[in-house]
Design a protein around this motif. Structure first.
Motif, short mmCIF file in Angstrom:
data_model
loop_
_atom_site.label_atom_id
_atom_site.label_comp_id
_atom_site.label_asym_id
_atom_site.label_seq_id
_atom_site.Cartn_x
_atom_site.Cartn_y
_atom_site.Cartn_z
N PRO A 102 0.82 -1.21 0.00
CA PRO A 102 0.00 0.00 0.00
C PRO A 102 0.86 1.26 0.00
N ILE A 103 2.16 1.09 0.21
CA ILE A 103 3.09 2.20 0.35
C ILE A 103 3.98 2.30 -0.89
N GLY A 104 4.18 3.52 -1.37
CA GLY A 104 5.10 3.73 -2.49
C GLY A 104 4.57 3.29 -3.83
N GLN A 105 3.24 3.30 -4.00
CA GLN A 105 2.67 2.94 -5.30
C GLN A 105 2.96 4.03 -6.33
N LYS A 106 2.97 3.64 -7.60
CA LYS A 106 3.22 4.61 -8.69
C LYS A 106 2.21 5.75 -8.65
N LYS A 107 0.94 5.40 -8.43
CA LYS A 107 -0.12 6.40 -8.33
C LYS A 107 -0.64 6.37 -6.90
N ALA A 108 -0.62 7.51 -6.23
CA ALA A 108 -1.14 7.58 -4.86
C ALA A 108 -2.67 7.48 -4.92
N LEU A 109 -3.22 6.47 -4.27
CA LEU A 109 -4.66 6.24 -4.30
C LEU A 109 -5.27 6.41 -2.91
N THR A 110 -6.50 6.88 -2.88
CA THR A 110 -7.24 6.96 -1.62
C THR A 110 -7.30 5.57 -1.01
N THR A 111 -7.07 5.49 0.30
CA THR A 111 -6.90 4.20 0.98
C THR A 111 -7.84 4.05 2.16
N VAL A 112 -8.38 2.85 2.33
CA VAL A 112 -9.19 2.49 3.50
C VAL A 112 -8.51 1.31 4.18
N ILE A 113 -8.26 1.43 5.48
CA ILE A 113 -7.62 0.37 6.26
C ILE A 113 -8.68 -0.19 7.21
N ASP A 114 -8.78 -1.51 7.27
CA ASP A 114 -9.76 -2.11 8.19
C ASP A 114 -9.48 -1.65 9.62
N ALA A 115 -10.54 -1.28 10.31
CA ALA A 115 -10.43 -0.74 11.67
C ALA A 115 -9.75 -1.70 12.64
N SER A 116 -9.75 -2.99 12.36
CA SER A 116 -9.11 -3.95 13.27
C SER A 116 -7.62 -3.68 13.42
N ALA A 117 -7.01 -3.00 12.47
CA ALA A 117 -5.59 -2.69 12.54
C ALA A 117 -5.26 -1.84 13.76
N GLN A 118 -6.22 -1.03 14.20
CA GLN A 118 -5.97 -0.10 15.30
C GLN A 118 -5.78 -0.79 16.65
N GLN A 119 -6.12 -2.08 16.74
CA GLN A 119 -5.95 -2.79 18.01
C GLN A 119 -4.51 -3.25 18.23
N PHE A 120 -3.67 -3.13 17.21
CA PHE A 120 -2.29 -3.61 17.30
C PHE A 120 -1.30 -2.45 17.37
N ASP A 121 -0.16 -2.71 18.06
CA ASP A 121 0.94 -1.74 18.07
C ASP A 121 1.63 -1.73 16.72
N LYS A 122 1.62 -2.90 16.06
CA LYS A 122 2.31 -3.03 14.77
C LYS A 122 1.49 -3.94 13.87
N VAL A 123 1.39 -3.57 12.59
CA VAL A 123 0.76 -4.42 11.59
C VAL A 123 1.78 -4.68 10.50
N TYR A 124 1.53 -5.72 9.72
CA TYR A 124 2.47 -6.13 8.67
C TYR A 124 1.77 -6.09 7.32
N VAL A 125 2.41 -5.45 6.37
CA VAL A 125 1.89 -5.35 5.00
C VAL A 125 3.02 -5.72 4.04
N SER A 126 2.66 -5.96 2.79
CA SER A 126 3.68 -6.28 1.80
C SER A 126 4.68 -5.13 1.69
N GLY A 127 5.93 -5.51 1.56
CA GLY A 127 6.99 -4.52 1.42
C GLY A 127 7.29 -4.17 -0.03
N GLY A 128 6.53 -4.75 -0.97
CA GLY A 128 6.71 -4.39 -2.36
C GLY A 128 7.22 -5.50 -3.25
#
Length: 156
Positions: A102-128
């Motif tokens: 979701p980070i560093g895409q060629k075109k910056a797009l409006t993003t929605v993150i599932d609210a469940s992410a807020q319960q964690f100190d750290k979340v993991y997403v693809s690094g590219g």
């Protein structure tokens, strides 16, 4: 370095890098990452692209769930969205499916993150790229993604 890690360094956002040997026969990339990295699956998020036929948007949901298109459309204040075609997602993001960050895409797009992410100190997403995840605070993820908001967009 990937565009995702370059973007995080540029914005001075703390993150951790997690590499693993991707199995080329595996198509469930998020679950593979959670399993191989020994992470709680609810903390590992997948990046999906959706479209309203006019524009693309990013939806980030836990690998343990599915994206609810109606809730996603509502969060984006749209009538309806559909899943983007894989080639469409790759062309827009600059990444390949299974490695779309979701980070560093060629075109910056409006993003929605599932609210469940807020319960964690750290979340993991693809690094590219396949076999590479990054860990960061949910609020940092939101701050580095374009017009990001948190909303209840996942379902079991």
């Amino acid at each position: 370095m990937t565009p995702a890690t370059q973007t995080l360094k540029k914005h001075k956002i703390a993150f951790s890098e997690h590499e693993y040997a991707h199995d080329p026969n595996c198509t469930n990339f998020g679950e593979e990452a959670a399993d191989k990295l020994g992470l709680a699956p609810a903390q590992v998020f997948k990046t999906l692209l959706v479209s309203d036929e006019k524009a693309l948007y990013v939806a980030i949901v836990p690998v343990t769930g599915k994206l609810n298109l109606k809730r996603t459309a509502a969060a984006l204040k749209l009538k309806k969205v559909r899943m983007a075609e894989p080639k469409e997602a790759e062309r827009s993001s600059g990444y390949i499916v299974g490695g779309i960050s979701p980070i560093g895409q060629k075109k910056a797009l409006t993003t929605v993150i599932d609210a469940s992410a807020q319960q964690f100190d750290k979340v993991y997403v693809s690094g590219g790229k396949r076999g590479f995840d990054i860990g960061l605070a949910p609020d940092d993820l939101a701050s580095v993604c374009r017009q990001a908001c948190f909303a209840d967009i996942a379902e079991a």
